[in-house]
Scaffold this motif. Sequence first.
Motif, PDB file in Angstrom:
ATOM      1  N   ARG A  29       9.564   6.490  -9.059  1.00 35.84           N
ATOM      2  CA  ARG A  29      10.735   7.335  -9.300  1.00 35.84           C
ATOM      3  C   ARG A  29      11.977   6.454  -9.262  1.00 35.84           C
ATOM      4  NH1 ARG A  29      11.090  12.463  -5.656  1.00 35.84           N
ATOM      5  NH2 ARG A  29      13.118  12.093  -4.739  1.00 35.84           N
ATOM      6  N   LEU A  30      12.969   6.811 -10.066  1.00 30.03           N
ATOM      7  CA  LEU A  30      14.216   6.075 -10.068  1.00 30.03           C
ATOM      8  C   LEU A  30      15.328   6.939  -9.517  1.00 30.03           C
ATOM      9  CD1 LEU A  30      14.273   4.167 -13.485  1.00 30.03           C
ATOM     10  CD2 LEU A  30      13.433   3.377 -11.262  1.00 30.03           C
ATOM     11  N   LEU A  31      16.160   6.325  -8.661  1.00 24.86           N
ATOM     12  CA  LEU A  31      17.362   6.968  -8.169  1.00 24.86           C
ATOM     13  C   LEU A  31      18.534   6.345  -8.918  1.00 24.86           C
ATOM     14  CD1 LEU A  31      18.255   7.687  -4.460  1.00 24.86           C
ATOM     15  CD2 LEU A  31      19.954   6.860  -6.064  1.00 24.86           C
ATOM     16  N   LEU A  32      19.155   7.130  -9.766  1.00 24.12           N
ATOM     17  CA  LEU A  32      20.265   6.655 -10.598  1.00 24.12           C
ATOM     18  C   LEU A  32      21.545   6.860  -9.812  1.00 24.12           C
ATOM     19  CD1 LEU A  32      19.029   8.310 -13.923  1.00 24.12           C
ATOM     20  CD2 LEU A  32      18.473   6.029 -13.013  1.00 24.12           C
ATOM     21  N   ASP A  33      22.063   5.771  -9.266  1.00 23.51           N
ATOM     22  CA  ASP A  33      23.105   5.855  -8.253  1.00 23.51           C
ATOM     23  C   ASP A  33      24.505   5.743  -8.843  1.00 23.51           C
ATOM     24  OD1 ASP A  33      23.951   6.013  -5.515  1.00 23.51           O
ATOM     25  OD2 ASP A  33      24.399   3.872  -5.607  1.00 23.51           O
ATOM     26  N   ASN A  34      25.341   6.726  -8.501  1.00 22.19           N
ATOM     27  CA  ASN A  34      26.767   6.719  -8.874  1.00 22.19           C
ATOM     28  C   ASN A  34      26.995   6.506 -10.370  1.00 22.19           C
ATOM     29  OD1 ASN A  34      28.400   7.122  -6.411  1.00 22.19           O
ATOM     30  ND2 ASN A  34      27.308   5.312  -5.694  1.00 22.19           N
ATOM     31  N   MET A  35      26.194   7.189 -11.173  1.00 28.30           N
ATOM     32  CA  MET A  35      26.363   7.137 -12.630  1.00 28.30           C
ATOM     33  C   MET A  35      27.021   8.416 -13.110  1.00 28.30           C
ATOM     34  SD  MET A  35      22.774   5.496 -13.996  1.00 28.30           S
ATOM     35  CE  MET A  35      22.177   3.896 -13.432  1.00 28.30           C
ATOM     36  N   CYS A  42      16.613   5.363 -21.655  1.00 26.04           N
ATOM     37  CA  CYS A  42      15.849   4.138 -21.397  1.00 26.04           C
ATOM     38  C   CYS A  42      14.540   4.442 -20.664  1.00 26.04           C
ATOM     39  CB  CYS A  42      16.686   3.161 -20.584  1.00 26.04           C
ATOM     40  SG  CYS A  42      18.110   2.472 -21.449  1.00 26.04           S
ATOM     41  N   VAL A  43      14.613   5.343 -19.712  1.00 30.22           N
ATOM     42  CA  VAL A  43      13.415   5.698 -18.944  1.00 30.22           C
ATOM     43  C   VAL A  43      12.402   6.430 -19.817  1.00 30.22           C
ATOM     44  CG1 VAL A  43      12.539   7.035 -16.988  1.00 30.22           C
ATOM     45  CG2 VAL A  43      14.705   5.795 -16.782  1.00 30.22           C
ATOM     46  N   ALA A  44      12.903   7.279 -20.715  1.00 37.22           N
ATOM     47  CA  ALA A  44      12.058   8.002 -21.679  1.00 37.22           C
ATOM     48  C   ALA A  44      10.934   8.772 -20.996  1.00 37.22           C
ATOM     49  CB  ALA A  44      11.494   7.027 -22.716  1.00 37.22           C
ATOM     50  N   LYS A  45      11.263   9.416 -19.873  1.00 36.52           N
ATOM     51  CA  LYS A  45      10.344  10.302 -19.157  1.00 36.52           C
ATOM     52  C   LYS A  45       9.126   9.587 -18.569  1.00 36.52           C
ATOM     53  CE  LYS A  45      11.581  14.395 -21.898  1.00 36.52           C
ATOM     54  NZ  LYS A  45      12.453  14.963 -20.872  1.00 36.52           N
ATOM     55  N   ARG A  46       9.210   8.269 -18.415  1.00 39.89           N
ATOM     56  CA  ARG A  46       8.072   7.556 -17.827  1.00 39.89           C
ATOM     57  C   ARG A  46       7.908   7.857 -16.338  1.00 39.89           C
ATOM     58  NH1 ARG A  46       9.307   1.560 -19.853  1.00 39.89           N
ATOM     59  NH2 ARG A  46      11.431   2.431 -20.026  1.00 39.89           N
ATOM     60  N   VAL A  47       9.006   8.111 -15.649  1.00 36.57           N
ATOM     61  CA  VAL A  47       8.958   8.519 -14.241  1.00 36.57           C
ATOM     62  C   VAL A  47      10.057   9.552 -14.020  1.00 36.57           C
ATOM     63  CG1 VAL A  47       8.068   6.296 -13.411  1.00 36.57           C
ATOM     64  CG2 VAL A  47      10.543   6.693 -13.492  1.00 36.57           C
ATOM     65  N   GLY A  87       0.784  -1.229   0.000  1.00 35.49           N
ATOM     66  CA  GLY A  87       0.000   0.000   0.000  1.00 35.49           C
ATOM     67  C   GLY A  87       0.814   1.276   0.000  1.00 35.49           C
ATOM     68  N   VAL A  88       2.127   1.166  -0.212  1.00 33.68           N
ATOM     69  CA  VAL A  88       2.962   2.368  -0.273  1.00 33.68           C
ATOM     70  C   VAL A  88       2.702   3.085  -1.603  1.00 33.68           C
ATOM     71  CG1 VAL A  88       5.305   3.278  -0.214  1.00 33.68           C
ATOM     72  CG2 VAL A  88       4.716   1.253   1.140  1.00 33.68           C
ATOM     73  N   ARG A  89       2.439   4.373  -1.532  1.00 31.30           N
ATOM     74  CA  ARG A  89       2.089   5.117  -2.736  1.00 31.30           C
ATOM     75  C   ARG A  89       3.316   5.566  -3.511  1.00 31.30           C
ATOM     76  NH1 ARG A  89      -0.989  10.730  -1.982  1.00 31.30           N
ATOM     77  NH2 ARG A  89       1.070  11.222  -1.152  1.00 31.30           N
ATOM     78  N   ASP A  90       4.314   6.117  -2.810  1.00 31.75           N
ATOM     79  CA  ASP A  90       5.518   6.620  -3.469  1.00 31.75           C
ATOM     80  C   ASP A  90       6.650   5.615  -3.264  1.00 31.75           C
ATOM     81  OD1 ASP A  90       4.308   9.067  -4.238  1.00 31.75           O
ATOM     82  OD2 ASP A  90       4.605   9.835  -2.213  1.00 31.75           O
ATOM     83  N   VAL A  91       7.110   5.040  -4.356  1.00 36.45           N
ATOM     84  CA  VAL A  91       8.155   4.022  -4.298  1.00 36.45           C
ATOM     85  C   VAL A  91       9.331   4.466  -5.159  1.00 36.45           C
ATOM     86  CG1 VAL A  91       8.768   1.610  -4.688  1.00 36.45           C
ATOM     87  CG2 VAL A  91       6.451   2.201  -3.916  1.00 36.45           C
ATOM     88  N   ILE A  92      10.399   4.876  -4.505  1.00 35.98           N
ATOM     89  CA  ILE A  92      11.628   5.285  -5.177  1.00 35.98           C
ATOM     90  C   ILE A  92      12.547   4.072  -5.214  1.00 35.98           C
ATOM     91  CG2 ILE A  92      13.562   6.903  -5.173  1.00 35.98           C
ATOM     92  CD1 ILE A  92      11.827   8.618  -3.184  1.00 35.98           C
ATOM     93  N   CYS A  93      13.052   3.746  -6.381  1.00 30.48           N
ATOM     94  CA  CYS A  93      13.895   2.571  -6.517  1.00 30.48           C
ATOM     95  C   CYS A  93      15.280   2.986  -6.998  1.00 30.48           C
ATOM     96  CB  CYS A  93      13.285   1.567  -7.494  1.00 30.48           C
ATOM     97  SG  CYS A  93      14.213   0.019  -7.595  1.00 30.48           S
ATOM     98  N   GLU A  94      16.293   2.584  -6.243  1.00 32.99           N
ATOM     99  CA  GLU A  94      17.679   2.850  -6.621  1.00 32.99           C
ATOM    100  C   GLU A  94      18.138   1.816  -7.645  1.00 32.99           C
ATOM    101  OE1 GLU A  94      21.002   3.701  -3.622  1.00 32.99           O
ATOM    102  OE2 GLU A  94      21.394   1.626  -4.230  1.00 32.99           O
ATOM    103  N   VAL A  95      18.749   2.305  -8.714  1.00 36.88           N
ATOM    104  CA  VAL A  95      19.358   1.419  -9.708  1.00 36.88           C
ATOM    105  C   VAL A  95      20.776   1.913  -9.972  1.00 36.88           C
ATOM    106  CG1 VAL A  95      17.150   0.813 -10.777  1.00 36.88           C
ATOM    107  CG2 VAL A  95      18.456   2.745 -11.668  1.00 36.88           C
TER     108      VAL A  95
END
Length: 287
Positions: free
Chosen positions: A220-226, A237-242, A196-204
């Motif tokens: 949302r994506l967290l683009l880590d150490n890129m 790749c994300v193409a503005k989807r999030v 039931g979490v609404r905001d899910v930020i995922c580190e990649v």
Amino acid sequence: MTAFTLPGFDLEAFVAHTLAEDLGDTWPGGGRDVTSESVIPADARFAGVMDSRDAVTVCGLPIAAAFIRKLDPSATIELLVSEGSAVAPGAPLMRIEGAARALLTAERSALNTVQHLTGIATMTRAYVAAMGDTHAKLLDTRKTIPGLRVLEKYAVRTGGGHNHRMGLWDAAMIKDNHVAVAGGVGEAVRRALHAGVRDVICEVDRIDQIEPALAAGATRLLLDNMDPPMLREALACVAKRVPCEASGGVRLDTIAAIAATGVDFISVGRLTQSAPAADIGLDFTPL
């Protein structure tokens, strides 16, 4: 003076706790300023000016005033600049007049607060300026001093930045350790959404993690150490989807290139973790 309020912050309790710590309320023989009581006559009065020795972005003056008013409710306090003002070296920030003992007892707590928060606001302003004319927003992190998070995040906003999540409660942030236990990026995201979490930020930290995270429903994506080239590849790749956030190893000399990739957010832990205290003084004159 307008009352200073922040959501989730109890100014009265903060002032009382900080002064109690300095006065040693919980120590045997504590609860007093032995220096001021023994050296300064009870009826002595002081006037003073708080000023900045450096060019800074000012933050925390209303909190400093609260320390003084706690010990001398009748003190005269004039805030000479507003929160978020950029001032030159030598600029006067606050003018004070009141009971000498009270002013001396409150001085260090007031200065510590203003120096720390102004340091954060000043560093934040420098990072925002370095980002240049891009749409990226500068974010803080949870790398804050325990007990001071609300104030430190206020200082970031005062400096022109924005706040990331306030804590563990207002958004899920799936990081490598969560992924390792869940068995994969996609599974970790699915579990958070199922709960039931609404905001899910995922580190990649790899390009091949992006599609599984998005397919599972990450918001949302967290683009880590890129580095910038890899960030551009990831954004394509994300193409503005999030919305996408760049994080990890961001410095003042690299943030412009990172912002220019087109990321939506850039998070910088050092804003609250490593900002140096501003050089601010308070000199009193007997009346």
